[in-house]
Enzyme design. Structure first.
Site, mmCIF file in Angstrom:
data_model
loop_
_atom_site.group_PDB
_atom_site.id
_atom_site.type_symbol
_atom_site.label_atom_id
_atom_site.label_comp_id
_atom_site.label_asym_id
_atom_site.label_seq_id
_atom_site.Cartn_x
_atom_site.Cartn_y
_atom_site.Cartn_z
ATOM 1 N N ASP A 1 0.698 -1.174 0.303
ATOM 2 C CA ASP A 1 0.135 -0.161 -0.052
ATOM 3 C C ASP A 1 0.957 1.228 0.032
ATOM 4 O O ASP A 1 2.114 1.123 0.129
ATOM 5 C CB ASP A 1 -0.864 -0.089 1.318
ATOM 6 C CG ASP A 1 -2.121 0.984 0.917
ATOM 7 O OD1 ASP A 1 -2.106 1.756 -0.011
ATOM 8 O OD2 ASP A 1 -3.039 0.949 1.574
HETATM 9 C C1 BGC Z 1 -4.698 3.386 0.186
HETATM 10 C C2 BGC Z 1 -4.986 2.450 -0.756
HETATM 11 C C3 BGC Z 1 -4.975 2.991 -2.355
HETATM 12 C C4 BGC Z 1 -3.602 3.571 -2.391
HETATM 13 C C5 BGC Z 1 -3.277 4.136 -3.741
HETATM 14 C C6 BGC Z 1 -3.526 4.380 -0.048
HETATM 15 O O1 BGC Z 1 -3.512 5.216 0.848
HETATM 16 O O2 BGC Z 1 -4.813 2.625 1.367
HETATM 17 O O3 BGC Z 1 -6.301 1.764 -0.819
HETATM 18 O O4 BGC Z 1 -5.112 1.993 -3.218
HETATM 19 O O5 BGC Z 1 -3.436 4.566 -1.484
HETATM 20 O O6 BGC Z 1 -3.947 5.616 -3.940
#
Ligand code: BGC
Length: 749
Positions: free
Chosen positions: A281
């Site tokens: 993530d």
């Molecule tokens: C979130 C994810 C997301 C990623 C990319 C993160 O802060 O937890 O769910 O896909 O950002 O934007």
């Protein structure tokens, strides 16, 4: 594979100790191409593939890095012309011409926004959900996006957690079915079709169990619960061919998911045979520093790559630290090769080497009429009728005037919900616009919002809304939450309606006019009071671009509500966590318990006869999981089982008669729940095992039939083995998780 096949395929695996390897489906031609490329790659070029950056406004800056082969993927670049320009650099000016993979969070639509995933789950209709993901894929790929970070299949049992909006709710089976439907929609029939986008089930794993419902918080999920509750949607996702997985932010029992080789290697690859790649993530690699799980970025990179994170999202520790770690022998070059192999495999499967560029189809695809129609249907099916006293709904020809009030009646941005980067509010049709359009000059529409936005505490406008209500035959109050109040990092400790919305509803109720409350929100809110004061309550979550027309049709009976709660609605926050599939306690509530005001003064201390409930809130929630009314009524009768004693290899067929006993056509979500009465460990009081949407005309009766392989009753037992334990079971065929008649059956050896 279709949803049903996936589910029965995973059912077949259930009796095995662990689903060992998935069928070997690697394509030899692709594997040879990967090997040929790998042989030519320098370590830096390999690490480049493992590096995902966030798009920079400065295209020259990105160009320099791409030319050097330092980047494998870019997220948040959505302009087709820029995407093609960057891709051209990768294809023509980098040494090996490996295409970039462009990613975006396409969560519930790209341009045409569908209801938030929690709303989609309320449809209990995997086909509608799959159609929504297909539309999202068609629109996103038209702009050059070939990878989405969805579906989010975190079992979510805490509505304080803002991200419950992105999930399919509290139930393991519902998340499983809907997750597979989304993957099928995103990835289409074949990943290499130009309008397919790679899915990324997230967040692996346990993120939805954040303590206290506060985002990024730790989780404490022991292995048995992990396997019984949180892993099954991900296992089904892997089996459905999801191309990628995302490791989650949370630490579970002290181990951040991004550094957890048990889940990323042993379970995901070892047990499930996943051969795509895992992305961290956003900066979750680097965040292992803040977790105190790594002392420096070197340790971060070592722990993440060794645990099985193939691609790092934005943190850059791999590129910086892995060369040194390889030299020191702390990370094996084979580990890097495996990661690059997994990434290249998905790039080949997506057909990016042959078709790297996007033909700009955006004008034809964005907001296409068929897309808007699909979004409207999803919004119709996601709305849940929670109350309809005196059958105030649907509105009929006797209603000559309506007061449309509340901050969500005409809030085109807010009704789209969380995680909307690309959908434009200019395309939203609000309830106010749709109602005016639907009723024309046959009904007078008096619009008086009362409050400017959901958090508005200025009560000055309430008097005007009340005056409007007094002049109308019926009051339609649109309340809820602005989009930004749910979603990532937007958690709440108080789930009452924000601002002066409670006062607004109370004032409207005092007019004595029939009051219909429509709630547009990202989560279940504690609306016990407002429901009490209203004649009817329709809960639409954030319904997306076409929420207005869907709600107008529902209010005037051109469509009939059929949504069911995908999560338990608490009466008050103190009941959380509250979910239907809790384990059997030693002192289950008897439902005749003494409540706060029944206790005499100076009552003597005793624990005799005490059961598991709250003195103030009682035992029940406001609305149980699976609950939702219709404009008609349904009668369940004649629940029959193909056998009362079954063996583990058998399939139980459960049938039931469902009759539409009302005056209107309607669709009922028939639910099959099972309880394993005695286990080697305590078992949930009920678990959803199947559901079906059944449409009936007035007076019509149908036999509903479910096939349930007994192997679907397997669970991870005291020996941490997935088995069916013979013994007594019960089932319920019911309109929700709280009703229905208990029918016993036995599983024998
Ligand atoms: C979130 C994810 C997301 C990623 C990319 C993160 O802060 O937890 O769910 O896909 O950002 O934007």
């Amino acid at each position: 594979m279709k949803i049903a096949q996936i589910l029965s395929a995973s059912a077949l695996c259930l009796s095995l100790v662990a689903c060992s390897q998935a069928p070997e489906n690697k394509d030899a031609v692709i594997e040879n191409k990967i090997n040929a490329l790998l042989n030519q790659m320098t370590l830096e070029e390999k690490l480049g593939q493992m590096n995902q950056i966030s798009a920079s406004a400065n295209i020259e800056e990105m160009t320099v890095l791409i030319k050097k082969g330092e980047i494998g993927s870019i997220l948040n670049e959505v302009e087709p012309r820029r995407i093609n320009a960057l891709q051209r650099v990768a294809m023509e000016e980098s040494r090996l011409g490996i295409p970039l993979l462009f990613a975006r969070d396409v969560i519930h639509g790209f341009k045409t926004i569908f209801p938030i995933p929690l709303g989609q789950a309320a449809t209990f209709n995997p086909q509608v959900v799959k159609d929504g993901a297909r539309v999202a894929a068609i629109e996103a790929s038209a702009a050059g996006i070939r990878w989405t970070f969805a579906p989010m299949i975190d079992v979510s049992r805490d509505p304080r957690w803002g991200r419950i909006a992105e999930s399919c709710g509290e139930d393991t089976y519902l998340n499983t079915v809907m997750g597979v439907a989304m993957i099928e929609g995103f990835q289409g029939d074949s990943l290499n079709s130009p309008n397919s986008i790679a899915a990324c089930p997230k967040h692996f794993v346990g993120y939805g169990a954040a303590e206290g419902g506060v985002d990024y918080n730790s989780t404490y999920i022991p292995e048995r619960r992990l396997r019984n509750v949180y892993l099954p949607p991900f296992e089904a996702a892997a089996k459905a061919g999801a191309a990628t997985f995302m490791s989650s932010f949370n630490d579970n029992d002290g181990i951040p998911a991004t550094g957890n080789s048990f889940i990323l290697r042993d379970v995901l690859r070892g047990e499930w045979g996943f051969d795509g790649f895992v992305v961290s993530d956003w900066a979750s690699t680097g965040e292992m520093l803040a977790h105190g799980f790594a002392a420096d970025t070197k340790e971060v990179a070592m722990k993440a790559v060794n645990a099985g994170v193939d691609m790092e999202m934005v943190a850059y520790t791999y590129f910086k630290e892995l060369p040194g770690l390889v030299k020191e022998g702390k990370v094996k070059e084979e580990t890097i090769d495996e990661a690059v192999r997994d990434i290249l495999r998905i790039k080949f499967r997506l057909g990016l080497f042959d078709n790297p560029y996007v033909e700009d189809n955006t004008a034809k695809m964005f907001y296409a009429p068929s897309h808007l129609e699909a979004a409207k249907q999803a919004a119709v099916e996601s709305a849940i009728l929670l109350k309809n006293q005196g059958e105030v709904l649907p509105l009929d020809a006797s209603v000559k005037s309506v007061a449309v009030v509340g901050p969500m009646a005409d809030a085109p941005y807010e009704q789209l919900g969380t995680w909307v980067f690309d959908g434009e509010k200019s395309h939203t049709v609000t309830p106010l616009a749709a109602i005016r359009d639907l009723v024309g000059n046959k009904v007078q529409v008096i619009y008086e919002p009362g409050l400017a936005y959901s958090r508005d505490k200025n009560k000055a406008g309430i008097a005007k809304a009340v005056a409007a209500a007094s002049r109308a035959d019926v009051v339609l109050a649109f309340v809820g939450e602005e989009a930004i109040l749910s979603g990532e990092a937007h958690c709440l400790a108080d789930l009452n309606l924000q601002g002066a919305q409670c006062e607004l509803i109370a004032a409207l109720a005092k007019t004595g006019k029939p009051l219909v409350t429509v709630v547009m929100a990202g989560r279940p809110l504690t609306i016990a009071n407002e429901a009490e004061l209203s004649d009817a309550v329709l809960y639409s979550f954030h319904p997306g671009t076409m929420g207005g027309p869907a709600l107008a049709d529902l209010l005037w009976g051109k469509a009939v509500p059929s949504g069911k709660t995908p999560v338990t609605f608490p009466k008050m926050v103190g009941q959380i966590p509250i979910y239907y599939a809790h384990n059997s306690t030693g002192r289950p509530a008897k439902h005749n318990e003494v409540l706060l005001n029944d206790i005499p003064l100076e009552a003597g201390q005793t624990s005799l006869g005490c059961t598991s409930y709250y003195l103030d809130a009682g035992f029940y929630p406001l609305y149980p999981f699976g609950y939702g009314l219709s404009y008609t009524t349904f009668k369940y009768s004649n629940v029959e089982l193909s056998a009362k004693e079954l063996k583990v290899g058998d399939v139980l067929t459960v049938t039931c008669d469902l009759e539409n006993t009302g005056k209107r056509p309607g669709t009922e979500v028939v639910q099959l729940y099972v309880q394993d009465k005695v286990g080697s460990v305590t078992r949930p009081v009920k678990e959803l095992k199947r559901f079906a949407r059944i449409s009936l005309k007035p007076g019509e009766k149908k036999k509903v039939s479910f096939d349930l392989p007994i192997s679907d009753l397997a669970f991870w037992n005291i020996d941490m083995k997935k088995v069916v334990e013979p013994g007594d079971f019960s089932l319920w065929v019911a309109p929700d998780s709280q009703s229905g008649e208990e029918t016993p059956f036995k599983v024998v050896r």
